[in-house]
Design a protein around this motif. Structure first.
Motif, PDB file in Angstrom:
ATOM      1  N   GLU A 149     -79.856 -14.489   2.177  1.00 43.61           N
ATOM      2  CA  GLU A 149     -80.633 -14.288   1.234  1.00 43.61           C
ATOM      3  C   GLU A 149     -80.223 -14.520   0.108  1.00 43.61           C
ATOM      4  O   GLU A 149     -78.828 -14.358  -0.378  1.00 43.61           O
ATOM      5  N   PRO A 150     -80.897 -14.894  -1.125  1.00 45.42           N
ATOM      6  CA  PRO A 150     -82.269 -15.518  -1.193  1.00 45.42           C
ATOM      7  C   PRO A 150     -82.512 -16.830  -0.429  1.00 45.42           C
ATOM      8  O   PRO A 150     -81.474 -17.306  -0.244  1.00 45.42           O
ATOM      9  N   GLU A 151     -83.716 -17.118   0.075  1.00 49.03           N
ATOM     10  CA  GLU A 151     -83.974 -18.180   0.942  1.00 49.03           C
ATOM     11  C   GLU A 151     -83.406 -19.453  -0.045  1.00 49.03           C
ATOM     12  O   GLU A 151     -83.036 -20.334   0.778  1.00 49.03           O
ATOM     13  N   GLU A 152     -83.848 -19.262  -1.077  1.00 52.03           N
ATOM     14  CA  GLU A 152     -83.326 -20.866  -1.827  1.00 52.03           C
ATOM     15  C   GLU A 152     -81.888 -21.055  -2.025  1.00 52.03           C
ATOM     16  O   GLU A 152     -81.495 -22.160  -2.043  1.00 52.03           O
ATOM     17  N   ALA A 153     -80.993 -20.218  -1.619  1.00 48.58           N
ATOM     18  CA  ALA A 153     -79.863 -20.565  -1.569  1.00 48.58           C
ATOM     19  C   ALA A 153     -79.211 -21.219  -0.488  1.00 48.58           C
ATOM     20  O   ALA A 153     -78.398 -22.014  -0.549  1.00 48.58           O
ATOM     21  N   PHE A 154     -79.932 -21.140   0.700  1.00 48.11           N
ATOM     22  CA  PHE A 154     -79.543 -21.958   1.861  1.00 48.11           C
ATOM     23  C   PHE A 154     -79.802 -23.450   1.519  1.00 48.11           C
ATOM     24  O   PHE A 154     -79.032 -24.307   1.732  1.00 48.11           O
ATOM     25  N   ALA A 155     -80.769 -23.719   0.753  1.00 47.13           N
ATOM     26  CA  ALA A 155     -80.836 -25.158   0.627  1.00 47.13           C
ATOM     27  C   ALA A 155     -79.966 -25.768  -0.604  1.00 47.13           C
ATOM     28  O   ALA A 155     -79.799 -26.887  -0.809  1.00 47.13           O
ATOM     29  N   ALA A 156     -79.056 -24.642  -1.038  1.00 46.62           N
ATOM     30  CA  ALA A 156     -78.066 -25.316  -1.888  1.00 46.62           C
ATOM     31  C   ALA A 156     -76.837 -25.517  -1.104  1.00 46.62           C
ATOM     32  O   ALA A 156     -75.753 -26.334  -1.926  1.00 46.62           O
ATOM     33  N   LEU A 157     -76.562 -24.959   0.120  1.00 46.62           N
ATOM     34  CA  LEU A 157     -75.426 -25.298   0.711  1.00 46.62           C
ATOM     35  C   LEU A 157     -74.788 -26.807   1.074  1.00 46.62           C
ATOM     36  O   LEU A 157     -73.760 -27.160   0.612  1.00 46.62           O
ATOM     37  N   ALA A 158     -75.524 -27.578   1.771  1.00 48.48           N
ATOM     38  CA  ALA A 158     -75.519 -28.736   2.037  1.00 48.48           C
ATOM     39  C   ALA A 158     -75.205 -29.846   0.768  1.00 48.48           C
ATOM     40  O   ALA A 158     -74.206 -30.475   0.812  1.00 48.48           O
ATOM     41  N   PRO A 159     -76.067 -29.696  -0.244  1.00 49.39           N
ATOM     42  CA  PRO A 159     -75.693 -30.615  -1.212  1.00 49.39           C
ATOM     43  C   PRO A 159     -74.413 -30.321  -1.837  1.00 49.39           C
ATOM     44  O   PRO A 159     -73.879 -31.116  -2.607  1.00 49.39           O
ATOM     45  N   ALA A 160     -74.006 -28.933  -2.135  1.00 50.99           N
ATOM     46  CA  ALA A 160     -72.434 -28.518  -2.434  1.00 50.99           C
ATOM     47  C   ALA A 160     -71.547 -29.395  -1.950  1.00 50.99           C
ATOM     48  O   ALA A 160     -70.557 -29.816  -2.514  1.00 50.99           O
ATOM     49  N   LEU A 161     -71.563 -29.781  -0.690  1.00 48.64           N
ATOM     50  CA  LEU A 161     -70.775 -30.494   0.239  1.00 48.64           C
ATOM     51  C   LEU A 161     -70.728 -32.047  -0.240  1.00 48.64           C
ATOM     52  O   LEU A 161     -69.759 -32.757   0.083  1.00 48.64           O
ATOM     53  N   VAL A 162     -71.662 -32.550  -0.417  1.00 45.57           N
ATOM     54  CA  VAL A 162     -71.791 -34.127  -0.877  1.00 45.57           C
ATOM     55  C   VAL A 162     -70.799 -34.457  -1.644  1.00 45.57           C
ATOM     56  O   VAL A 162     -71.112 -33.943  -2.999  1.00 45.57           O
ATOM     57  N   GLY A 163     -69.928 -35.450  -1.601  1.00 39.29           N
ATOM     58  CA  GLY A 163     -69.006 -35.819  -2.767  1.00 39.29           C
ATOM     59  C   GLY A 163     -67.661 -35.460  -2.352  1.00 39.29           C
ATOM     60  O   GLY A 163     -66.790 -35.796  -3.131  1.00 39.29           O
ATOM     61  N   ALA A 164     -67.548 -34.227  -1.690  1.00 47.53           N
ATOM     62  CA  ALA A 164     -66.124 -33.940  -1.261  1.00 47.53           C
ATOM     63  C   ALA A 164     -65.472 -34.960  -0.598  1.00 47.53           C
ATOM     64  O   ALA A 164     -65.951 -35.770   0.249  1.00 47.53           O
ATOM     65  N   SER A 165     -63.975 -34.702  -0.973  1.00 48.22           N
ATOM     66  CA  SER A 165     -63.081 -35.753  -0.283  1.00 48.22           C
ATOM     67  C   SER A 165     -62.937 -35.257   1.214  1.00 48.22           C
ATOM     68  O   SER A 165     -63.243 -33.914   1.580  1.00 48.22           O
ATOM     69  N   VAL A 166     -62.900 -36.333   2.183  1.00 51.44           N
ATOM     70  CA  VAL A 166     -62.631 -35.840   3.513  1.00 51.44           C
ATOM     71  C   VAL A 166     -61.235 -35.071   3.725  1.00 51.44           C
ATOM     72  O   VAL A 166     -60.937 -34.471   4.628  1.00 51.44           O
ATOM     73  N   ALA A 167     -60.623 -35.305   2.515  1.00 50.32           N
ATOM     74  CA  ALA A 167     -59.117 -34.552   2.515  1.00 50.32           C
ATOM     75  C   ALA A 167     -59.150 -33.230   2.162  1.00 50.32           C
ATOM     76  O   ALA A 167     -58.046 -32.343   2.193  1.00 50.32           O
ATOM     77  N   ASP A 168     -60.221 -32.727   1.560  1.00 53.61           N
ATOM     78  CA  ASP A 168     -60.347 -31.388   0.764  1.00 53.61           C
ATOM     79  C   ASP A 168     -59.802 -30.454   1.793  1.00 53.61           C
ATOM     80  O   ASP A 168     -60.318 -30.444   2.972  1.00 53.61           O
ATOM     81  N   ASP A 169     -59.098 -29.613   1.240  1.00 52.57           N
ATOM     82  CA  ASP A 169     -58.701 -28.170   2.193  1.00 52.57           C
ATOM     83  C   ASP A 169     -59.927 -27.313   1.984  1.00 52.57           C
ATOM     84  O   ASP A 169     -60.973 -27.369   1.065  1.00 52.57           O
ATOM     85  N   GLY A 170     -59.553 -26.129   2.746  1.00 54.92           N
ATOM     86  CA  GLY A 170     -60.788 -24.976   2.708  1.00 54.92           C
ATOM     87  C   GLY A 170     -61.008 -24.609   1.713  1.00 54.92           C
ATOM     88  O   GLY A 170     -62.204 -24.294   0.724  1.00 54.92           O
ATOM     89  N   ALA A 171     -59.902 -24.117   0.683  1.00 57.75           N
ATOM     90  CA  ALA A 171     -60.097 -23.510  -0.794  1.00 57.75           C
ATOM     91  C   ALA A 171     -61.009 -24.457  -1.745  1.00 57.75           C
ATOM     92  O   ALA A 171     -62.001 -24.000  -2.253  1.00 57.75           O
ATOM     93  N   ALA A 172     -60.836 -25.884  -1.471  1.00 54.25           N
ATOM     94  CA  ALA A 172     -61.455 -26.813  -2.330  1.00 54.25           C
ATOM     95  C   ALA A 172     -63.070 -26.755  -1.837  1.00 54.25           C
ATOM     96  O   ALA A 172     -63.965 -26.776  -2.728  1.00 54.25           O
ATOM     97  N   LEU A 173     -63.342 -26.585  -0.476  1.00 52.81           N
ATOM     98  CA  LEU A 173     -64.685 -26.693  -0.242  1.00 52.81           C
ATOM     99  C   LEU A 173     -65.370 -25.480  -0.513  1.00 52.81           C
ATOM    100  O   LEU A 173     -66.648 -25.397  -0.953  1.00 52.81           O
ATOM    101  N   VAL A 174     -64.583 -24.229  -0.602  1.00 52.58           N
ATOM    102  CA  VAL A 174     -65.374 -23.054  -0.990  1.00 52.58           C
ATOM    103  C   VAL A 174     -65.681 -22.948  -2.181  1.00 52.58           C
ATOM    104  O   VAL A 174     -66.501 -22.614  -2.650  1.00 52.58           O
ATOM    105  N   ALA A 175     -64.782 -23.627  -3.155  1.00 56.94           N
ATOM    106  CA  ALA A 175     -64.897 -23.749  -4.426  1.00 56.94           C
ATOM    107  C   ALA A 175     -66.016 -24.208  -4.662  1.00 56.94           C
ATOM    108  O   ALA A 175     -66.887 -23.826  -5.963  1.00 56.94           O
ATOM    109  N   ARG A 176     -66.538 -25.382  -4.194  1.00 57.27           N
ATOM    110  CA  ARG A 176     -67.756 -26.243  -4.675  1.00 57.27           C
ATOM    111  C   ARG A 176     -68.816 -25.294  -3.969  1.00 57.27           C
ATOM    112  O   ARG A 176     -69.744 -25.317  -4.701  1.00 57.27           O
TER     113      ARG A 176
END
Length: 383
Positions: free
Chosen positions: A68-95
């Motif tokens: 919750e809220p429901e709108e937050a769910f729609a923000a998850l996937a776009p946050a990952l687009v553009g990340a490097s395939v070599a990014d570690d967990g900390a970098a992905l969490v930061a995004r």
């Protein structure tokens, strides 16, 4: 009630960005990846991503979690687009944190965390395999000298790395008195020579790092796990330790022991530390082994090992004049029963089969004792 239903419905949906990550609409040159992660004590998180070989070009996050809220769910996937395939967990969490900042303080994640999303994405990108993707054998060896048990760890790790043996969990048995020291420990800094001589202790150096183990027949429970390296792909070292021993936590719980992992490599409980783990990685395979204290004579142990006050406290010893018995005292069960519960848990959880080592495997370990593990050069490699 309305909020709960909204969260449940939201958890059953998916968040998508930049196309269908299943690969059906992937552009030329794109590659698709799929990963699943069951959060310990929580929910399932699933990631489907596409990449162009350098960056994530599309993402889909799904699962049975609550958000919750429901709108937050729609923000998850776009946050990952553009990340490097070599990014570690900390970098992905930061995004992800940046993308969800606008929803705080109302943001509520139940059954998962942003770190769990990062983990499943990394596991997907590395094409990691889970325990249930592999065909396991569980071996409970006969009584063997500690040197042979240690040599078997190297031999079986090499066999799995070479593809000549499948994934295996092996429980040790021994009846000698030994100290097994870590690969990088100093011999003279870890041992009391007088105690070693007085009690006829065999000192054996293993191939993994970590600390010394005082091992008399029946006073510990020790097992080794040998697996393809992709079992721990996408996990950092601390995550891999906890991941590889989840089944152990379940087995201990069946005996009423509330145990958990303390990073990097300790299994502990409300009544103190239960055991410690160590790893060794070859190209293509990982050795993960654990020793748990069943009923150790702490007085004798401190006559053999040089253990400072900090280490005594870490081992749950208020005074050296007592026994270290977190498993025996918390379960009241014989050591053999605990081991059988552990084997049953692994078999039922991962579809493993019981097996025996071949005579030639034990013979190969005995040869390694002669050429390496029984030699002064190896034992005293760090004086």
């Amino acid at each position: 009630m309305t909020e709960q239903m909204s969260g449940a419905a939201q958890g059953a949906e998916t968040a998508e960005a930049a196309g269908d990550a299943s690969g059906q609409e992937s552009g030329a040159g794109e590659e698709s990846f799929h990963g699943e992660h069951k959060v310990p004590g929580g929910k399932l998180v699933v990631a489907d991503v596409t990449t162009d070989g350098r960056r994530i070009t599309g993402a889909k996050i799904s699962g049975d979690f609550f958000l919750e809220p429901e709108e937050a769910f729609a923000a998850l996937a776009p946050a990952l687009v553009g990340a490097s395939v070599a990014d570690d967990g900390a970098a992905l969490v930061a995004r992800l944190e940046t993308a969800l900042a606008e929803f705080r303080p109302e943001l509520d994640l139940q059954g998962f965390s942003l770190a769990d999303i990062a983990t499943v994405v990394r596991r997907a990108l590395t094409r990691a395999r889970d325990f249930t993707d592999l065909s396991w054998e569980v071996v409970h060896t006969p009584v063997l000298p500690t040197r042979v048990n240690v040599a078997l760890d190297q031999h079986l790790l090499d066999e799995v790395a070479a593809g000549r043996r499948g994934p295996t969990v092996r429980f040790w048995e021994w009846d000698d008195r030994a100290v097994v020291i870590g690969s990088f420990q100093s011999y003279v800094n870890e041992l009391h020579p007088a105690g070693v001589e007085q009690y006829g202790v065999e000192v054996v150096r293993r191939i993994s790092g970590g600390g010394a183990m005082f091992m008399e027949g029946g006073n510990c429970i020790t097992y080794s796990l040998y697996a393809p390296i992709d079992l721990v792909a996408g996990l950092d070292y601390a995550e891999s330790y906890a991941y590889l021993d989840r089944w152990v936590i379940e087995a201990l719980a069946r005996h009423g022991v509330d145990a958990w992992y303390v990073p990097i490599n300790d299994i502990t409980s409300a009544k103190g530390k239960i055991g410690g783990a160590a790893q060794k990685r070859r190209r293509g395979a990982v050795l993960h082994h654990v020793t748990m204290s069943y009923d150790i004579d702490a007085d004798r142990m401190t006559e053999v090992l040089r253990i400072g006050k900090a280490k005594l406290s870490d081992k749950g010893i208020a005074s050296a004049k007592k026994r270290v018995d977190p498993v025996r005292s918390q379960t009241g069960a014989p050591r053999e029963e605990i081991i059988e519960t552990m084997i049953e848990t692994f078999v039922s959880r991962y579809g493993a089969v019981r097996a025996d080592l071949a005579p030639e495997e034990i013979a190969a370990a005995e040869a390694l004792v002669e050429s390496k593990f029984g030699t002064p050069e190896w034992t005293h490699r760090v004086p």
